[in-house]
Design an enzyme around this catalytic site. Sequence first.
Site, PDB file in Angstrom:
ATOM      1  CG  LEU A 167      -1.976  -1.073   1.313  1.00 47.20           C
ATOM      2  CD1 LEU A 167      -2.688  -1.001   2.651  1.00 47.20           C
ATOM      3  CD2 LEU A 167      -2.963  -0.937   0.169  1.00 47.20           C
ATOM      4  N   GLY A 168       2.016   1.195   0.594  1.00 43.01           N
ATOM      5  CA  GLY A 168       2.858   2.380   0.674  1.00 43.01           C
ATOM      6  C   GLY A 168       3.995   2.146   1.630  1.00 43.01           C
ATOM      7  N   GLY A 176       8.246   1.681   7.966  1.00 40.27           N
ATOM      8  CA  GLY A 176       8.563   0.607   7.039  1.00 40.27           C
ATOM      9  C   GLY A 176       7.466   0.480   6.006  1.00 40.27           C
ATOM     10  CB  VAL A 199       1.739   0.094   4.918  1.00 37.96           C
ATOM     11  CG1 VAL A 199       0.335  -0.239   5.394  1.00 37.96           C
ATOM     12  CG2 VAL A 199       2.442   1.006   5.907  1.00 37.96           C
ATOM     13  CG  ASP A 215       4.717  12.806  11.973  1.00 35.09           C
ATOM     14  OD1 ASP A 215       4.901  13.920  11.430  1.00 35.09           O
ATOM     15  OD2 ASP A 215       5.005  11.733  11.428  1.00 35.09           O
TER      16      ASP A 215
END
Length: 826
Positions: A507-508, A513, A515, A606
């Site tokens: 997914l990305g 790390g 996903v 964040d």
Amino acid sequence: MHMGWLLVLICCFCLLFFMPSSCPLDAIPLHQTLRDGDTSVLSNGQFELGFFNFSSRRYLGIWYKSMAKGTIIWVANRNTPLNNSLGTLKLTTQGNLLLLNSSDIPIWASYNDTARNPLAQLLGTGNLVIREANDEDPDHYLWQSFDHPGNTFMPTMKYGTNLDTDLNRYLTSWKSDDDPSEGAYINKLDPSGFPQMFLGKDNQIVYRSGPWNGERFSGMINLKPNPIYSYEFVNDGKEIYYRYDLQNSLMLSRMVLHTNGDLERLTWTGGDGPSSWTLYLKGQMDDCDKFSRCGPFAKCNTMNSQACCCLHGFEPKDEPAWNRGNWSGGCVRRHKLDCGSDGFQRVSRLKLPDTRKAWYDGSLSLKECKKKCSENCSCVAYANSDVRNGGSGCLMWFGDLSDIREYAATGQDLYLRTSVSDLTKDQNPRWPIKILVPVLAIGVALLVLSIVLHTKFRNKAKIKGIMPQLRGEEPMKETEENDLELPMFSFEAIVNATNNFSRENKLGCGGFGLVYKGILKDGEEVAVKRLSKNSRQGVDEFKNEISCMAKLQHRNLVKLLGCCIKGEERMLIYEFMPNRSLDSFIFARGLAYLHHDSRLRIIHRDIKAANILLDQDLNPKISDFGMAKIFGGEETEANTTRVVGTYGYMAPEYAVDGLFSPKTDVFSFGVLVLEIVSGTKNRGFNHPDHDHNLLGHQNRISQIPLEQHRLTEVANKNFLPLNNPKAWRLYKEGRLLELLDPIGNESCVLPELIRSIHIGLLCVQQSPEDRPSMSMVALLLGSSTELPEPKQRGFFTPTKFWLGDALREILDESANQITITGLDGR
């Protein structure tokens, strides 16, 4: 006596005719000359033509006369300077302008031979033209300087090619700031295939604008309707050109190709300070604008930790080189095509590939385009050539697809020919942004308010039992007293769910790390975050995320379903968010629950659009608690030498002093609110001459002593400049409507948006004490309460902190503790 007076008059007349004129003229008639001298100029409106000096060399050129006085826009003899001040410009019978040196030898000419009664004239636009004395029709000009530009693209100039005469108007950079001879860079329109602009250096392509899509060049997302200039692109079979006109005749704006290859639009600004040329927009903005950075069949996205990735159905041509960050080899198909059974996969939000070898037909619909591409086995992709009014026209590619980049919320759809074995359900839905923008912007009130009202807290997970495993001790047994109510997934179950962590399931990637999407045995879709061995984060962040998420249950937080630990493997299993992160569409969302209504006070540290995920109904949920800080008791603030977060979202006291509190997250939320309404990121590109970003933050690094620059460079990156109107300035000047994203203006409720901007500015004030709490933000967003006036917006300014022990501590070997992420998509 009468004869004497007559001789005197004749002599005076002769002297007046042949001496250099001290009065400014706007034209040179036949046989008249313009001689080198301070007062020998043509003048019209804002511009003058005459002789000037650079490094003891003399040139004939055109410059601004009053405002921006002396700024040169065109040089005639740029490659053949005069050696002294004895040059002469004359107009010949054939209609040629000749520049003669002291020996009456031509060193430059306009080259025309069709005139009858020519006249050379400097127009109010800065265009030097040769025309017939009795004919002022622009279409009948015999010659004009706008057809032969140097490094400057001026208003009303046609920038492109005449297909009948093969005349191509393009820019060439100067060799240096005091040498106008042709430099290394050329920017020009290439009419082959589907027209687009290219920037080249030494016969190598450096940057490509992308094709014109009816609204803009697809690779220039900052080119959009604005109050400074209007523009058009013409492709009528006879000419292909781009041009622009200023909206206000009193405003100065020009595009310049600099000696370093930067193509920039500059505007002349005055105000309270000294007047100067300031950056308005820039052609190439970041590394993904480097031509074909990722090679064929790959796309570039600076928001990802690894900028390049292969298109769907492709894999790296050279896997080892790819993993080392050498992406130039690009990607190759995973499976061979079968023309009879192939399909097409939609890839969204793209700068369309290089179109020099593409084919197009503006009369076809997208459905007809697909049919035409399907019938041609050599066609590898198709798209609309015009995105206006829902899309029209057909653009088809043959051969390799190169120089593709992916945007967060803009760009176009490309339909990629894909083998039947690689076809998947379209995971890139194109949501109606015109509806989504105002709904999210106005809905901020309800969404944040729902977080405040939803105070139910459930602490089902007992995380103590997981710590021995994280320390590498014996695996815990299910019968231990400290059994987790947070489920533990077996490594084998996750391997099966993610198809052995296949590329198709990816997914990305982010600081944690990779996903992956997974499907459990019961059919439930999950997202698996797998801690990378080379991750910028580590076991501490892993434990921190479990610690936070196990204690938090809220409908606006992504739900942690469990974890998996085996050997060095660390994985978190979350509910699957089918609509990706909020930055894929537009920017938004809230924090009050974490700060006020949770039993433990949580500071996320964040907050950014990429960490707000959207479920299938577009409900926003906060994710990624690896950097969060849990406060207990009456604790309200803390200090750290390990600054974590994302450039563009960090509060100034945190970026500089390492001081964080709930007001730190409030600042980040304020940035998101302003990003919502403007449709633009606070952080964009960096340029030394442009010192403001979306908030109006200023780079002050030049004011800081040299020994302080090392840490300052890290902190100062939080306030990168951006090609966007400045929210604070527009607020102070009562021009907030100029901040709004024009995409959503048609259907938005303006009072709600104006109120959102006002609240966003309250959140990004310089002092944390001046910022409202998140509960107060929720109240303000959900009511019509009168809003206080925001104070000066936050920006980085050196303080006495730099001279204290904290500076020496951070600048010591501990500097490697600074952890700041890019704008990674989750």
